[in-house]
Design a protein around this motif. Structure first.
Motif, PDB file in Angstrom:
ATOM      1  N   MET A 147       0.832  -1.203   0.000  1.00  0.00           N
ATOM      2  CA  MET A 147       0.000   0.000   0.000  1.00  0.00           C
ATOM      3  C   MET A 147       0.867   1.253   0.000  1.00  0.00           C
ATOM      4  N   LEU A 148       1.947   1.239   0.755  1.00  0.00           N
ATOM      5  CA  LEU A 148       2.816   2.414   0.870  1.00  0.00           C
ATOM      6  C   LEU A 148       3.480   2.779  -0.455  1.00  0.00           C
ATOM      7  N   LYS A 149       3.623   1.812  -1.347  1.00  0.00           N
ATOM      8  CA  LYS A 149       4.249   2.090  -2.643  1.00  0.00           C
ATOM      9  C   LYS A 149       3.369   2.968  -3.517  1.00  0.00           C
ATOM     10  N   ARG A 150       2.061   2.931  -3.290  1.00  0.00           N
ATOM     11  CA  ARG A 150       1.140   3.584  -4.213  1.00  0.00           C
ATOM     12  C   ARG A 150       0.418   4.800  -3.653  1.00  0.00           C
ATOM     13  N   VAL A 151       0.743   5.243  -2.467  1.00  0.00           N
ATOM     14  CA  VAL A 151      -0.051   6.307  -1.835  1.00  0.00           C
ATOM     15  C   VAL A 151       0.539   7.695  -2.050  1.00  0.00           C
ATOM     16  N   LYS A 152      -0.327   8.675  -1.934  1.00  0.00           N
ATOM     17  CA  LYS A 152       0.085  10.072  -1.755  1.00  0.00           C
ATOM     18  C   LYS A 152      -0.155  10.336  -0.279  1.00  0.00           C
ATOM     19  N   HIS A 153       0.550  11.294   0.277  1.00  0.00           N
ATOM     20  CA  HIS A 153       0.437  11.473   1.720  1.00  0.00           C
ATOM     21  C   HIS A 153       0.580  12.937   2.138  1.00  0.00           C
ATOM     22  N   THR A 154       0.052  13.220   3.301  1.00  0.00           N
ATOM     23  CA  THR A 154       0.253  14.497   3.974  1.00  0.00           C
ATOM     24  C   THR A 154       0.355  14.214   5.467  1.00  0.00           C
ATOM     25  N   ALA A 155       0.880  15.168   6.201  1.00  0.00           N
ATOM     26  CA  ALA A 155       0.993  15.012   7.648  1.00  0.00           C
ATOM     27  C   ALA A 155      -0.043  15.887   8.343  1.00  0.00           C
ATOM     28  N   GLN A 156      -0.619  15.351   9.394  1.00  0.00           N
ATOM     29  CA  GLN A 156      -1.565  16.108  10.219  1.00  0.00           C
ATOM     30  C   GLN A 156      -0.884  16.425  11.536  1.00  0.00           C
ATOM     31  N   GLN A 157      -0.909  17.681  11.925  1.00  0.00           N
ATOM     32  CA  GLN A 157      -0.311  18.105  13.182  1.00  0.00           C
ATOM     33  C   GLN A 157      -1.380  18.224  14.262  1.00  0.00           C
ATOM     34  N   ASP A 158      -0.972  18.198  15.494  1.00  0.00           N
ATOM     35  CA  ASP A 158      -1.925  18.308  16.601  1.00  0.00           C
ATOM     36  C   ASP A 158      -1.950  19.704  17.202  1.00  0.00           C
ATOM     37  N   ASP A 159      -1.424  20.667  16.502  1.00  0.00           N
ATOM     38  CA  ASP A 159      -1.380  22.036  17.018  1.00  0.00           C
ATOM     39  C   ASP A 159      -2.514  22.881  16.415  1.00  0.00           C
ATOM     40  N   GLY A 160      -3.629  22.845  17.041  1.00  0.00           N
ATOM     41  CA  GLY A 160      -4.740  23.649  16.533  1.00  0.00           C
ATOM     42  C   GLY A 160      -6.035  22.857  16.500  1.00  0.00           C
ATOM     43  N   ILE A 161      -6.575  22.691  15.320  1.00  0.00           N
ATOM     44  CA  ILE A 161      -7.901  22.103  15.163  1.00  0.00           C
ATOM     45  C   ILE A 161      -7.890  20.599  15.408  1.00  0.00           C
ATOM     46  N   CYS A 162      -6.932  19.890  14.857  1.00  0.00           N
ATOM     47  CA  CYS A 162      -6.887  18.429  14.973  1.00  0.00           C
ATOM     48  C   CYS A 162      -6.261  18.005  16.304  1.00  0.00           C
ATOM     49  N   GLN A 163      -6.694  16.878  16.818  1.00  0.00           N
ATOM     50  CA  GLN A 163      -6.311  16.431  18.154  1.00  0.00           C
ATOM     51  C   GLN A 163      -5.061  15.542  18.188  1.00  0.00           C
ATOM     52  N   ILE A 164      -4.769  14.822  17.097  1.00  0.00           N
ATOM     53  CA  ILE A 164      -3.641  13.889  17.104  1.00  0.00           C
ATOM     54  C   ILE A 164      -2.731  14.133  15.904  1.00  0.00           C
ATOM     55  N   LYS A 165      -1.470  13.737  16.059  1.00  0.00           N
ATOM     56  CA  LYS A 165      -0.549  13.734  14.928  1.00  0.00           C
ATOM     57  C   LYS A 165      -0.792  12.451  14.156  1.00  0.00           C
ATOM     58  N   ALA A 166      -0.812  12.566  12.829  1.00  0.00           N
ATOM     59  CA  ALA A 166      -1.052  11.384  12.003  1.00  0.00           C
ATOM     60  C   ALA A 166      -0.472  11.612  10.613  1.00  0.00           C
ATOM     61  N   LEU A 167      -0.271  10.520   9.907  1.00  0.00           N
ATOM     62  CA  LEU A 167       0.129  10.545   8.516  1.00  0.00           C
ATOM     63  C   LEU A 167      -1.119  10.171   7.722  1.00  0.00           C
ATOM     64  N   ILE A 168      -1.576  11.066   6.863  1.00  0.00           N
ATOM     65  CA  ILE A 168      -2.783  10.800   6.089  1.00  0.00           C
ATOM     66  C   ILE A 168      -2.356  10.246   4.739  1.00  0.00           C
TER      67      ILE A 168
ATOM     68  N   GLY B  11      -8.738   7.329  -3.945  1.00  0.00           N
ATOM     69  CA  GLY B  11      -9.825   8.167  -3.470  1.00  0.00           C
ATOM     70  C   GLY B  11     -10.228   7.950  -2.025  1.00  0.00           C
ATOM     71  N   LYS B  12      -9.533   7.074  -1.333  1.00  0.00           N
ATOM     72  CA  LYS B  12      -9.838   6.818   0.079  1.00  0.00           C
ATOM     73  C   LYS B  12      -8.754   7.425   0.952  1.00  0.00           C
ATOM     74  N   LYS B  13      -9.142   7.800   2.166  1.00  0.00           N
ATOM     75  CA  LYS B  13      -8.213   8.388   3.127  1.00  0.00           C
ATOM     76  C   LYS B  13      -7.998   7.393   4.257  1.00  0.00           C
ATOM     77  N   VAL B  14      -6.739   7.093   4.546  1.00  0.00           N
ATOM     78  CA  VAL B  14      -6.385   6.203   5.645  1.00  0.00           C
ATOM     79  C   VAL B  14      -5.454   6.964   6.576  1.00  0.00           C
ATOM     80  N   CYS B  15      -5.747   6.943   7.851  1.00  0.00           N
ATOM     81  CA  CYS B  15      -4.920   7.622   8.837  1.00  0.00           C
ATOM     82  C   CYS B  15      -3.963   6.611   9.468  1.00  0.00           C
ATOM     83  N   ALA B  16      -2.694   6.963   9.496  1.00  0.00           N
ATOM     84  CA  ALA B  16      -1.670   6.076  10.035  1.00  0.00           C
ATOM     85  C   ALA B  16      -0.856   6.833  11.085  1.00  0.00           C
ATOM     86  N   PRO B  17      -0.239   6.093  12.015  1.00  0.00           N
ATOM     87  CA  PRO B  17       0.629   6.765  12.988  1.00  0.00           C
ATOM     88  C   PRO B  17       1.876   7.317  12.294  1.00  0.00           C
ATOM     89  N   LEU B  18       2.498   8.319  12.884  1.00  0.00           N
ATOM     90  CA  LEU B  18       3.685   8.919  12.273  1.00  0.00           C
ATOM     91  C   LEU B  18       4.849   7.941  12.154  1.00  0.00           C
TER      92      LEU B  18
END
Length: 94
Positions: A38-59, A64-71
């Motif tokens: 799966m990691l070979k074919r994904v695009k990704h962004t990082a989510q920070q926990d400073d502000g609106i979102c509560q946890i750090k995650a790798l999106i 067309g699907k979004k999967v949240c993974a730990p950093l």
């Protein structure tokens, strides 16, 4: 009376449209079952926990699907992408 109802309905619709666009899509939980395939074919962004979102995650975005993974998956993502074979470039005709 009918005109008041129509105007009230339009006003409510106008209030709802900008509100929905402003709501961020934060990860609340993370999935730990992320395969290297799966990691070979994904695009990704990082989510920070400073502000609106509560946890750090790798999106991860895949088909067309979004999967949240730990950093911690970030290191695996980098390693998998380094190991993948480069694509052969097509020869240009002059």
């Amino acid at each position: 009376m009918e005109l008041k109802r129509v105007l009230l309905g339009l006003s409510l619709c106008a209030l709802l449209i900008p509100t929905q666009a402003a709501i961020p899509k934060c990860c609340v939980t993370v999935s730990k079952n992320i395969s290297n395939k799966m990691l070979k074919r994904v695009k990704h962004t990082a989510q920070q926990d400073d502000g609106i979102c509560q946890i750090k995650a790798l999106i991860l975005y895949l088909d067309g699907k979004k999967v949240c993974a730990p950093l911690s998956v970030w290191k695996r993502l980098v390693d998998v992408r380094k190991k993948r074979k480069p694509r052969k470039q097509k020869k240009r005709r002059n």
